[in-house]
Design an enzyme around this catalytic site. Sequence first.
Site: not given
Lengths: 574, 574
Positions: A130, A154, A229, A276, A414
Amino acid sequence: MLLLRRCHSLTRFGPLKTQRHQVAPAVVSCAVRLWSSSSEDRRSYQRVHGPSWRHGLAGLLAGTGAVLAYGLHHHKAEQQDTVRAKTIEKTSAFPIFSQEEVTSHRSLEDGVWVTYKGGVYDITEFVAMHPGGDKILLAAGGALEPFWALYAVHNQEHVLEMLSEYKVGELNADDLKKQKAVQTSDPYSSEPERHPALRINNLKPFNAEPPPEILSDSFITPSAIFFKRNHLPVPQVDTASYQLHVEGLPGGVLTLSLEELKTQFPKHTVTATLQCAGNRRSEMNEVKQVKGLNWGIAAISNATWSGARLRDVMLAAGYGPDVAQRAFHVQFEGLDKDVTGSTYGASIPLNKAVSEEGDVLLAYEMNGQDLPADHGYPVRVVVPGTVGARNVKWLGKIIVSAEESKSHWQQNDYKGFSPGTDWDTVDFKSAPAIQELPIQSAITSPANGAVVDRSLEEVTVKGYAWSGGGREVVRVDVSLDGGKTWQVAQLRSSEKGQAPEPSPPPGRAWAWKLWEVTAPLPAEAQELEIVCKAVDNSYNMQPDTVPPIWNLRGVLSNAWHRVTVVIREDGSEE
Amino acid sequence: MLLLRRCHSLTRFGPLKTQRHQVAPAVVSCAVRLWSSSSEDRRSYQRVHGPSWRHGLAGLLAGTGAVLAYGLHHHKAEQQDTVRAKTIEKTSAFPIFSQEEVTSHRSLEDGVWVTYKGGVYDITEFVAMHPGGDKILLAAGGALEPFWALYAVHNQEHVLEMLSEYKVGELNADDLKKQKAVQTSDPYSSEPERHPALRINNLKPFNAEPPPEILSDSFITPSAIFFKRNHLPVPQVDTASYQLHVEGLPGGVLTLSLEELKTQFPKHTVTATLQCAGNRRSEMNEVKQVKGLNWGIAAISNATWSGARLRDVMLAAGYGPDVAQRAFHVQFEGLDKDVTGSTYGASIPLNKAVSEEGDVLLAYEMNGQDLPADHGYPVRVVVPGTVGARNVKWLGKIIVSAEESKSHWQQNDYKGFSPGTDWDTVDFKSAPAIQELPIQSAITSPANGAVVDRSLEEVTVKGYAWSGGGREVVRVDVSLDGGKTWQVAQLRSSEKGQAPEPSPPPGRAWAWKLWEVTAPLPAEAQELEIVCKAVDNSYNMQPDTVPPIWNLRGVLSNAWHRVTVVIREDGSEE
């Protein structure tokens, strides 16, 4: 632990130059190829390739950042409704199961079953593959719909094709009826209005950046176009009943209402730039496919934030030198949740949190107004100088702890890695969670590919520059010839026309600088390769090129920014 | 203000690839050309070229760092004693002046006269061109000998040739006799013994670095081979009468004896790496001539320092929050002096000085023993994470102030500029004094040009990595193919074989890391271009190449380090 592996030699297209706002087709094609084959094909492939195949797809898109990877292909998916219908139709004449039978299959040992629109699917084999990692187990024994509503990725033909391979039966009519009754509505149905100028990288969760040329118009970015974000749906928070919990300090849990936060602590205002970790990821994608939202150069913005100091709240909750002997991190939990109730979370080092000079805020205002819904209403953390991901929005809980946040985003996302590290070799424990960001700058104008008339005789180049950790940008060098010769840009630390702000104290330069340089068009040049690079007051500089800083997650993209501009000679269009 | 200008189109050799330990011949040749011409030639040249000529040489070698520029040519000078004798002989039959008459010429208005070995020289015109800037005025009206004794750079044929052009008379015999009687001896006559392994970049003042392959043998650098960077003669300090003065705090001047410093404040120990701003300057010289000592890669070392915390001493001297409202810097004055009594000086930001986490020491021990003479005996400042130049040795005075140190080294040296900035355009006020240094790493073994036998099948690469501001090195990437592919090196933060030290608290990683990687020799390669680059925990990385970070002073040289190694095939020597 999430299984994170690269899709070995399965991509249909191979290395692919991905353009901005057009992400990860190689990944999608990889999925298609695997799953559009029949079960039999699949099994024989497994026999030949052994266990590595099982991990072939797993984790390809782990982390919410990756949600986009399928997401932007919804157009294609919509066009192919016919195909979809056929796929579903084909899976008939299966045994009927009760919800109870389905629910008894919720582990790798007992098998992992799920339902979708009345179908029953045994996805045991798929779990390890997955893309979103083992989060798939959250749906085990139940319906997929609420999860798929959360992660719009999905909603695609290929995903349904994959699923159809695993059909083992159908849910009995009564249980299906009950299920439909309890299935919740779209968790994204109450998202706030957004400014039409934003360039959307992903709709659910919402991720968008302003056009670069607008970004550098204002020293303080208007909240409406401040980059967004979100990792999860925007939570609806009732201000009257809002409570902030502070845990892990002597004297037990401190609970504060919004009113108490606003009135019991001095209001402190900080102008701070947030960026970000994935800003400029698109440039890494141009080198080699990475995972994550394909941000341009504008996943960075600058605002004025007001709120209580985290330090003051911690002191009120009993923080003292004794705590510093046993606690090293301050964790934050958001009120934004996935369907299982797991919240967004992150942590920062304790010394940053409690430092008088760290200026960490529990902010309730942005640019002089209540926080907008997209930016954490009613309260968010603002950690100046630190990567956006630690500036937790919709703040619900603060936990002073000996350990970092256990959240996916702190532990398995991150972080930066060597360009030689791939999904086969990566060990997320080997790298520190990103906190302070490195020196950064980019050209907001002219845009790449812009045309400049020779008759104008000169070109004006504009951009932003910022560094993490409160390090002040002290110089921006600009080149018109790809980096052979350089000139120094004029820096600006206030709105155009306003008096410049005095230099901040050392280590507390939280706001970006805008910069500008006007230079004569070189006589011989037909095009300009404009490059910028910034220097901060620790004299760190941006690396020259992208490939040596490329990393599998596409974070920390801070090489020199380059745009190419064409010079149109007078009358060249005649 | 020092006049700092480039020697325009006067160099005999043009751009020159300078090798390590062989500095600045282009600059010297420039001086020769100017001054070996006759006065008449000179004047006509001046008429043609106007005022820019007057500045042609000025400041070429400003800053003690530049002393070397002539210095290393003393061999040549010695070989040419014949030439020198002729030069001096030629200047006879001049009027006789008294010392009083000479002394009356000590300003640009009245003329600037000096004496040398009985000759009287009117150097008024030369003042603006003096490579050492306006320090030359310190000798106005008196003898040059004591100054030239301090700065050995003057002991060269060319300098005497220059001087001879300015002869206007001779000193009367009585005054000459008196002068000889008072002239002091060589201020460098009492310098300490040094380890023979050191590679000397300059003898007076003493500047030397260890061989790289020895440097990386020890996590803690033995004091004897710790790089030495003196700006002036090593002062002889009498420990019994030593006094440290602390000024600028409530309660007046605090004076401490060495004993008081040792007994009245807790002894604190810090392992910290010091690095000269000019480390790796030789790589910038290879791009284009810069000014300064031609350091290799070893102007960096790591030691354990013990002493009182500066913070504790400041608190004892009355430091409090009120002081922080008016004072922003802490200045340090050394006891090392030039002939006028001017001391070495520097300052650091107040917040670094008083921070509990800043770990700034008034150190009296290095590696567990009294400080060696070359490292500041009896007391020096150790400012972890900060450029060597602020770690003032032979500390005499601490001044808490609203302003930075006014010293040459704070104001007009140790600053970084754009590669486009030259000596015509530089404005030293436009750049901040270097404090924290950027991310750095280098390869200590193999050496550039080394030969590796193919039969060894693999190569081991070693080096060091460090970052300023207490930022911890989290990764070193090593490439054998010039940067195309990378592998991650093993980091070490203790002596080989010892248990690794635990990670320091955030922002307090003061010590370097040594690193090592062993890799198979690539089958096809005939030579390896080995490259290293480090990453710190703010994810700053080293820039790829030297030219874009080149600066006129040759500081902050932290591009990827590269060495080329030749692979000798088996039997290739047969």
